[in-house]
Design an enzyme around this catalytic site. Structure first.
Site, short mmCIF file in Angstrom:
data_model
loop_
_atom_site.label_atom_id
_atom_site.label_comp_id
_atom_site.label_asym_id
_atom_site.label_seq_id
_atom_site.Cartn_x
_atom_site.Cartn_y
_atom_site.Cartn_z
CB CYS A 18 -8.37 0.10 -4.68
SG CYS A 18 -8.17 -1.09 -6.03
CD GLN B 129 -3.12 -0.69 0.22
OE1 GLN B 129 -3.26 0.45 -0.20
NE2 GLN B 129 -3.91 -1.69 -0.14
CD GLU C 53 -0.69 -11.16 -5.42
OE1 GLU C 53 -0.52 -10.67 -6.55
OE2 GLU C 53 -1.59 -10.78 -4.64
#
Length: 452
Positions: free
Chosen positions: A408, A282, A337
């Site tokens: 986001c 981030q 991921e």
């Protein structure tokens, strides 16, 4: 001004635009504020397009919320007056911070209404870069009392390099580059690297990471051509000696470390992480702890010692670490991921945690391989495109007791939320954080629970 349209700006729209109309055509206008009367220059105006795009070049009737832009290269009217174009990355810099947050809240509300068919009041919470951040508990305040100027929060920056070898940035939706001499949104550790006056000839892109903890920063140079060893030494000498430096060959591949380490050390919530130049972290210096606190608010009630959790789109494992701590050695955490480099970062961080299974791959494929697995809680932190229908379908089938959805992009989140709601799930609460001041971006954390 020749070639400019006079427009009255309408409501804010997703993506940082206001909506205007000219002779029946919709025009998305950047660098304005709803209600203003402006002159705008068209940047995309093909006849076959459903809508056009434009930049404000002159403000005829300013909004009371308009303020002088803090950064000249991103100031649209000033840039056009000087014969150039505004860079991206600070498209709300002409708007008072409180109004920025009201506009972002309006966008989140509109997307929820349109795509999830849900009417919900939304407040965007300030996240100051200093020590006094927003309260960790849900509903305990918005952090506005500890507000600041919205600057010096970026721990990551990405720059282009212009034809003269100087740092530059791209204009919005354009390959045009504009040289820059500073970046006021960046933390001091980036400003001190000495890149602004360096000759970076032979370099195509510069990626910089300066951890909020103050540990050694990392500069990654993507070369535009093969450069001799003496030129590499010159590039090293041009960058602050305390920084690690890596280079990426013009043909791609993994970065080669020239000085220091090819990674940075990050910390959040008492947990420690290693993030390489390829890895994701981030960018707001307070974002990791802020998002971690909100996610734990969502999953703690259903997760305890011996529990089972999944961290999907896990990045370097920001949420994997606290989940692993909560469930303990008798529990299990699946950390998924898609990016190989970022997944390697997570594998390095959790290599001694036997109850953490770090898997690299597409989330929908990994969930398919784990069909039938039971999770008490799932953390879902997808990229801007959202999780998508297939992942939502798989999670509905798995029926965890809680999903903490970190988003986001309000449009993709609202779309996914609509699919969850169609399956009988409920939105228990939603928090929105201003983790990108002076831009249109907003981060949300939501708690979703299954139906009976």
């Amino acid at each position: 001004m020749s070639g400019a349209l006079e427009l009255r700006l309408g409501p804010i729209a997703h993506g940082g635009h206001t909506v205007a109309r000219h002779e029946g055509r919709v025009i998305f206008v950047r660098h304005g504020i709803p209600g203003e009367l402006v002159r705008a220059r068209l940047t995309e105006s093909e006849e076959g397009k459903r809508f056009w795009r434009a930049d404000v070049v002159e403000v005829l009737e300013p909004s009371p919320a308009r303020r002088p832009h803090f950064w000249a290269p991103a100031d649209s009217p000033a840039a056009y007056a000087a014969g150039t174009v505004p860079v991206g990355g600070a498209e709300f810099g002409h708007i008072e911070l409180a109004e920025q947050r009201r506009l972002k809240a309006a966008v989140v509300r509109e997307q929820l209404t349109r795509l999830a068919h849900l009417e919900l009041e939304v407040e965007v919470e300030a996240v100051p870069v200093g020590d006094a951040g927003p309260t960790a508990g849900r509903g305990e305040g918005s952090g506005h009392a500890a507000d600041d100027d919205g600057l010096h929060w970026r721990t990551r920056c990405s720059f282009a390099v212009d034809a003269s070898g100087r740092l530059a940035m791209h204009a919005h939706r354009s390959e045009a580059t504009v040289p820059v001499q500073d970046m006021p949104l960046a933390v001091d550790g980036i400003e001190r690297l000495g890149l602004w006056d360096a000759d970076l000839s032979g370099v195509a892109r510069v990626e910089v990471a300066a951890p909020a903890s103050g540990t050694t920063p990392l500069v990654v140079l993507t070369l535009s051509e093969d450069v001799p060893s003496n030129r590499l030494r010159e590039l090293l000498d041009a960058i602050d000696g305390d920084a690690s430096v890596s280079v990426v060959d013009p043909t791609g591949g993994a970065p080669l470390t020239l000085r220091g380490r090819g990674s940075v050390a990050e910390e959040a919530g008492g947990f420690h992480y290693t993030v390489t130049g390829e890895g994701f972290w981030q960018i707001h210096r307070r974002a990791p702890e802020t998002l971690m606190a909100a996610v734990l608010d969502a999953v703690r009630p259903v997760l305890g010692e011996g529990g089972s959790a999944a961290d999907l789109y896990a990045g370097a494992g920001l949420f994997t670490a606290p989940l692993a701590s909560i469930v303990g050695q008798s529990g299990s955490v699946l950390s998924v991921e898609g990016s190989p480099g970022t997944s390697r970062d997570a594998r390095r961080t959790f290599k001694r945690e036997r109850h953490v299974d770090v898997v690299q791959g597409r989330v929908e494929r990994v969930l398919r391989q784990h069909a039938g697995a039971s999770f008490d809680a799932v953390v879902l932190d997808p990229p801007r495109a959202g999780a998508g229908r297939e992942v939502v379908r798989q999670l509905v089938a798995a029926a965890p007791r809680a999903v903490a959805y970190v988003a986001c992009d309000p449009a993709s989140f609202a779309r996914d939320l609509g699919w969850f709601r169609e399956a009988g799930w409920s939105l228990e609460w939603l928090r929105a954080f201003d983790l990108y001041p002076h831009t249109h971006h907003v981060e949300t954390v939501a708690l979703l629970t299954p139906g009976a």
